[in-house]
Design a protein around this motif. Structure first.
Motif, mmCIF file in Angstrom:
data_model
loop_
_atom_site.group_PDB
_atom_site.id
_atom_site.type_symbol
_atom_site.label_atom_id
_atom_site.label_comp_id
_atom_site.label_asym_id
_atom_site.label_seq_id
_atom_site.Cartn_x
_atom_site.Cartn_y
_atom_site.Cartn_z
ATOM 1 N N ASP A 164 -1.689 20.810 43.478
ATOM 2 C CA ASP A 164 -0.305 20.709 42.644
ATOM 3 C C ASP A 164 -0.694 20.035 41.308
ATOM 4 O OD1 ASP A 164 2.198 20.772 41.739
ATOM 5 O OD2 ASP A 164 2.804 19.089 43.070
ATOM 6 N N LEU A 165 -0.696 20.954 40.102
ATOM 7 C CA LEU A 165 -1.128 20.055 39.012
ATOM 8 C C LEU A 165 0.109 20.215 38.135
ATOM 9 C CD1 LEU A 165 -4.151 22.201 37.564
ATOM 10 C CD2 LEU A 165 -4.026 19.824 37.839
ATOM 11 N N SER A 166 0.345 19.152 37.465
ATOM 12 C CA SER A 166 1.560 18.873 36.630
ATOM 13 C C SER A 166 1.182 18.186 35.334
ATOM 14 C CB SER A 166 2.585 18.332 37.231
ATOM 15 O OG SER A 166 2.513 17.006 37.556
ATOM 16 N N ILE A 167 2.075 18.216 34.103
ATOM 17 C CA ILE A 167 1.712 17.361 32.890
ATOM 18 C C ILE A 167 3.091 16.968 32.357
ATOM 19 C CG2 ILE A 167 1.563 19.488 31.764
ATOM 20 C CD1 ILE A 167 -0.747 17.725 30.046
ATOM 21 N N VAL A 227 -1.220 14.950 36.256
ATOM 22 C CA VAL A 227 -1.278 14.626 37.501
ATOM 23 C C VAL A 227 -2.025 15.786 38.464
ATOM 24 C CG1 VAL A 227 0.088 13.599 39.612
ATOM 25 C CG2 VAL A 227 0.588 13.114 37.156
ATOM 26 N N VAL A 228 -2.967 15.326 39.341
ATOM 27 C CA VAL A 228 -3.537 16.217 40.309
ATOM 28 C C VAL A 228 -3.288 15.743 41.582
ATOM 29 C CG1 VAL A 228 -5.673 17.395 40.716
ATOM 30 C CG2 VAL A 228 -5.547 16.337 38.412
ATOM 31 N N ARG A 273 -4.098 12.049 41.671
ATOM 32 C CA ARG A 273 -4.649 11.289 40.619
ATOM 33 C C ARG A 273 -4.124 11.535 39.432
ATOM 34 N NH1 ARG A 273 -11.067 10.127 40.383
ATOM 35 N NH2 ARG A 273 -10.597 8.239 38.862
ATOM 36 N N THR A 274 -4.081 10.300 38.631
ATOM 37 C CA THR A 274 -3.417 10.497 37.355
ATOM 38 C C THR A 274 -4.177 10.007 36.330
ATOM 39 O OG1 THR A 274 -1.228 9.660 38.327
ATOM 40 C CG2 THR A 274 -1.332 9.674 35.993
ATOM 41 N N ALA A 276 -6.175 26.642 34.465
ATOM 42 C CA ALA A 276 -6.876 25.870 35.560
ATOM 43 C C ALA A 276 -7.168 27.000 36.213
ATOM 44 C CB ALA A 276 -5.748 25.078 36.257
ATOM 45 N N SER A 277 -8.837 26.485 36.752
ATOM 46 C CA SER A 277 -9.523 27.665 37.814
ATOM 47 C C SER A 277 -10.008 26.728 38.711
ATOM 48 C CB SER A 277 -10.463 28.402 36.967
ATOM 49 O OG SER A 277 -11.510 27.577 36.196
ATOM 50 N N LEU A 278 -10.392 27.212 39.793
ATOM 51 C CA LEU A 278 -10.690 26.810 41.029
ATOM 52 C C LEU A 278 -12.074 27.676 41.382
ATOM 53 C CD1 LEU A 278 -10.750 24.390 42.999
ATOM 54 C CD2 LEU A 278 -9.336 25.918 44.557
ATOM 55 N N VAL A 279 -13.299 27.152 41.241
ATOM 56 C CA VAL A 279 -14.508 28.069 41.570
ATOM 57 C C VAL A 279 -15.567 27.216 42.378
ATOM 58 C CG1 VAL A 279 -16.297 29.525 40.488
ATOM 59 C CG2 VAL A 279 -14.280 29.329 39.346
ATOM 60 N N ASP A 280 -16.101 27.572 43.417
ATOM 61 C CA ASP A 280 -16.869 26.587 44.068
ATOM 62 C C ASP A 280 -16.650 25.355 44.458
ATOM 63 O OD1 ASP A 280 -18.698 29.129 44.148
ATOM 64 O OD2 ASP A 280 -19.350 28.676 42.111
#
Lengths: 149, 105
Positions: free
Chosen positions: A71-74, A80-81, A109-110, A124-128
């Motif tokens: 969950d990513l937010s700004i 914030v992750v 984490r902030t 945002a991307s999620l790779v490996d």
């Protein structure tokens, strides 16, 4: 006495303090960047922040964490992750751990970004197992060339 | 790394190898020792990107384990997804529990 210059409207009187706090956290070994929780040794997730010419890049090491569990937010300059790290074993099966170093649980984490960014342009991307967040800098944060007439 | 035993007797190793592609993985058994190597190094973003904060550096991963005779070495399986490497070590046939029939003397 006449005012020689004024601070710009978006001047943040606490920006300097935040930078100092970050440095103190780094020096005191707390890892910096807010309320990071320890999962499997060290503040989780570990992250890198890069400052590029037109964008900021934040990378997080989150091996085994699924896209839907992140969950990513700004808010302003604060990224914030958040997420959940599930244990590796098949949940419906009874298993016996011999070694459990990876750890599991909720994490957050902030990151206080070093520049202002355009919230609409963030990707945002999620790779490996690495989460990469690209945050384009806002026009106000970019250097501008001024022509002398 | 996590190591756990499944109910069917197989041992499962779970290793975090963030950034590693499957072609960089090398898993082998030599003289009863299982070695796992992976490469998580990535191309840098370039000179124009300054490091503001560094919490991790992509690197190479290495781990070695001595296998017991109870592992079926010919049927070891490995898979990689989301930076997580899973190696399944099935239990050898010879190590399964067997009931021994008593013959009439």
């Amino acid at each position: 006495m006449a005012t020689l210059f004024r601070w710009p409207g978006n001047w943040d009187p606490f920006a300097g303090l935040r930078v100092m706090q970050r440095e103190l956290e780094r020096l005191s070994g707390r890892g910096g960047f807010g309320e990071g929780r320890n999962i499997g040794g060290g503040v989780y997730p570990p992250l890198n922040v890069y400052n590029g010419p037109t964008e900021l890049v934040v990378e997080c090491e989150v091996p085994g964490v699924k896209r839907e569990d992140i969950d990513l937010s700004i808010t302003g300059e604060t990224l914030v992750v958040k997420g959940v790290k599930h244990p590796a074993g098949e949940s419906d099966e009874e298993i016996r751990y011999q070694r459990c170093e990876r750890g599991s649980g909720e994490f957050s984490r902030t990151v206080v970004l070093p520049d202002k960014v355009e919230p609409e342009g963030i990707s945002a991307s999620l790779v490996d197992g690495i989460l990469t967040v690209r945050l384009p800098k806002s026009q106000a944060a970019m250097p501008k060339k001024i022509n002398v007439k | 790394m996590d190591i756990y035993e499944r109910t069917d007797g197989a041992t499962v190793l779970v290793a975090e190898v963030p950034g590693a592609k499957s072609e960089s993985l090398d898993i082998r058994v030599d003289k009863g020792v299982l070695t796992i190597t992976a490469d998580g190094r990535r191309e840098s973003l370039g000179d124009q990107y300054a490091r503001t904060y560094t919490g991790f550096m992509g690197g190479q991963f290495f781990r070695a384990f001595a296998l017991s005779d109870e592992v079926d070495r010919d049927n070891i399986q490995a898979s990689l997804s989301d930076g997580l490497l899973t190696v399944t070590l099935p239990r050898a046939e010879a190590a399964q529990t067997r009931k021994i029939e008593i013959s009439d003397g």
